[in-house]
Design a protein around this motif. Structure first.
Motif, PDB file in Angstrom:
ATOM      1  N   TYR A 268       0.872  -1.176   0.000  1.00 38.71           N
ATOM      2  CA  TYR A 268       0.000   0.000   0.000  1.00 38.71           C
ATOM      3  C   TYR A 268       0.906   1.221   0.000  1.00 38.71           C
ATOM      4  O   TYR A 268       1.618   1.485   0.968  1.00 38.71           O
ATOM      5  N   GLY A 269       0.900   1.960  -1.103  1.00 40.05           N
ATOM      6  CA  GLY A 269       1.802   3.086  -1.267  1.00 40.05           C
ATOM      7  C   GLY A 269       2.508   2.994  -2.601  1.00 40.05           C
ATOM      8  O   GLY A 269       2.081   2.262  -3.496  1.00 40.05           O
TER       9      GLY A 269
ATOM     10  N   ASN B 255       3.165   8.840   0.055  1.00 42.90           N
ATOM     11  CA  ASN B 255       3.066   7.506  -0.538  1.00 42.90           C
ATOM     12  C   ASN B 255       3.889   6.461   0.207  1.00 42.90           C
ATOM     13  O   ASN B 255       4.035   5.342  -0.280  1.00 42.90           O
ATOM     14  N   GLU B 256       4.434   6.824   1.384  1.00 42.10           N
ATOM     15  CA  GLU B 256       5.229   5.846   2.126  1.00 42.10           C
ATOM     16  C   GLU B 256       4.373   4.611   2.439  1.00 42.10           C
ATOM     17  O   GLU B 256       3.211   4.740   2.827  1.00 42.10           O
ATOM     18  N   PRO B 257       4.926   3.428   2.281  1.00 41.62           N
ATOM     19  CA  PRO B 257       4.135   2.206   2.482  1.00 41.62           C
ATOM     20  C   PRO B 257       3.601   2.084   3.907  1.00 41.62           C
ATOM     21  O   PRO B 257       4.171   2.604   4.858  1.00 41.62           O
ATOM     22  N   ALA B 258       2.491   1.368   4.013  1.00 41.58           N
ATOM     23  CA  ALA B 258       1.896   1.022   5.301  1.00 41.58           C
ATOM     24  C   ALA B 258       1.498  -0.450   5.244  1.00 41.58           C
ATOM     25  O   ALA B 258       1.212  -0.971   4.162  1.00 41.58           O
ATOM     26  N   PRO B 259       1.467  -1.131   6.383  1.00 43.94           N
ATOM     27  CA  PRO B 259       1.233  -2.578   6.369  1.00 43.94           C
ATOM     28  C   PRO B 259      -0.200  -2.990   6.043  1.00 43.94           C
ATOM     29  O   PRO B 259      -0.427  -4.104   5.562  1.00 43.94           O
TER      30      PRO B 259
ATOM     31  N   GLU C 257      -4.564   1.487   7.819  1.00 41.76           N
ATOM     32  CA  GLU C 257      -3.489   2.359   8.303  1.00 41.76           C
ATOM     33  C   GLU C 257      -3.036   3.311   7.192  1.00 41.76           C
ATOM     34  O   GLU C 257      -2.808   4.504   7.433  1.00 41.76           O
ATOM     35  N   PHE C 258      -2.897   2.781   5.976  1.00 44.25           N
ATOM     36  CA  PHE C 258      -2.487   3.623   4.853  1.00 44.25           C
ATOM     37  C   PHE C 258      -3.508   4.735   4.617  1.00 44.25           C
ATOM     38  O   PHE C 258      -3.136   5.913   4.451  1.00 44.25           O
TER      39      PHE C 258
ATOM     40  N   GLU D  61     -10.935   6.170  13.462  1.00 39.85           N
ATOM     41  CA  GLU D  61     -10.798   5.211  14.562  1.00 39.85           C
ATOM     42  C   GLU D  61     -11.535   3.912  14.259  1.00 39.85           C
ATOM     43  O   GLU D  61     -11.149   2.839  14.751  1.00 39.85           O
ATOM     44  N   ARG D  62     -12.578   3.973  13.448  1.00 34.79           N
ATOM     45  CA  ARG D  62     -13.358   2.779  13.131  1.00 34.79           C
ATOM     46  C   ARG D  62     -12.949   2.135  11.808  1.00 34.79           C
ATOM     47  O   ARG D  62     -13.571   1.163  11.376  1.00 34.79           O
TER      48      ARG D  62
END
Length: 271
Positions: free
Chosen positions: A103-104, A118-122, A126-127, A159-160
């Motif tokens: 993702y990113g 655009n930094e990756p997220a797991p 989160e992204f 948050e959801r």
């Protein structure tokens, strides 16, 4: 090749750059963007090439790119037809299925002239929270285009996100700014332009098409579903995926889009 492009006709301005019809030394027509926009053209060129590598969708060929000029294949527009729309639906499905490493993206992101992390997220939640929603909430607050209570409503959605996002999916290869104006219709086929391409959630592209209304949207969606069916509940998640483009419009254009943004956020919290 940039130095050899002859500018033939001024086509006006769009955001922070000028548009021209150009001509290459061999006589081929070209579409030329120019402006002092730092990495924006580099990012757009990388996104076009990446989408093209899927061999699923049509994108203009990148002839040349520098920090201040982007030279693309000239696309002669035509009429949108139901047949071309069905073809686009299948092509989008195959482009998404081509996937992404994360993702990113490994290039700097932009949407219009706004920088976009655009930094990756797991994970996609989160992204979406940290690269798409919170940065633009901060920008809108700093510009006085959102109030503190507006931001609080959006934070409720954030948050959801893990529960609102639906079943987990692998990163899709997405256009990232797929509103109807970034689809050029030619005889028999659509061509995708002006991407904010990255590894993301495939529902994002489809929600963008719906946001401002794409020609023959029902035909696009029918063909997409035949090729790569969406997971249960996707219709209810459309407002969730529209939050980011609406936030971008609030940042760029202000109050006119604030009501639509808050309405979409409220619908997300009803899920």
């Amino acid at each position: 090749m940039t130095a050899g492009v002859r500018l033939v006709r001024e086509l006006g301005a769009n955001h922070a750059w000028r548009l021209h019809r150009g001509e290459l030394p061999d006589g081929r027509p070209a579409f030329v963007k120019s402006g002092n926009v730092s990495q924006l053209f580099i990012s757009e060129a990388a996104g076009l090439r990446w989408l093209g590598e899927s061999r699923a969708v049509a994108v203009p060929e990148v002839y040349d790119v520098t920090d201040d000029r982007l030279v693309l294949e000239w696309i002669e527009p035509g009429d949108a037809t139901a047949e071309a729309a069905r073809r686009l639906g299948g092509e989008l499905a195959r482009m998404h299925r081509a996937g992404a490493e994360a993702y990113g993206a490994p290039w700097p992101g932009f949407i219009a002239e706004l920088p976009m992390p655009n930094e990756p997220a797991p994970t996609w939640p989160e992204f979406y929270a940290e690269r798409r929603l919170r940065p633009f909430i901060r920008t809108a607050l700093a510009a006085g285009r959102l109030r503190a209570d507006d931001a609080a409503l959006l934070e409720e959605v954030i948050e959801r996100l893990p529960e609102l996002a639906g079943p987990p999916e692998p990163p899709a290869r997405i256009h990232g700014d797929l509103w109807s104006g970034n689809v050029l219709w030619t005889p028999g086929r659509a061509v995708l332009v002006d991407p904010a391409a990255h590894g993301g959630h495939r529902e994002t592209d489809l929600a963008m098409l719906a946001l401002f209304g794409a020609p023959h949207l029902a035909a696009i969606m029918e063909a997409y579903q035949e090729e790569h069916p969406l997971t249960e509940g996707w219709r209810a998640r459309v407002p969730l995926h529209q939050l980011h483009p609406l936030l971008v419009h609030v940042c760029l254009f202000g109050e006119a889009y604030r009501g639509s943004l808050l309405d979409a956020a409220a619908r997300c919290l009803e899920l």
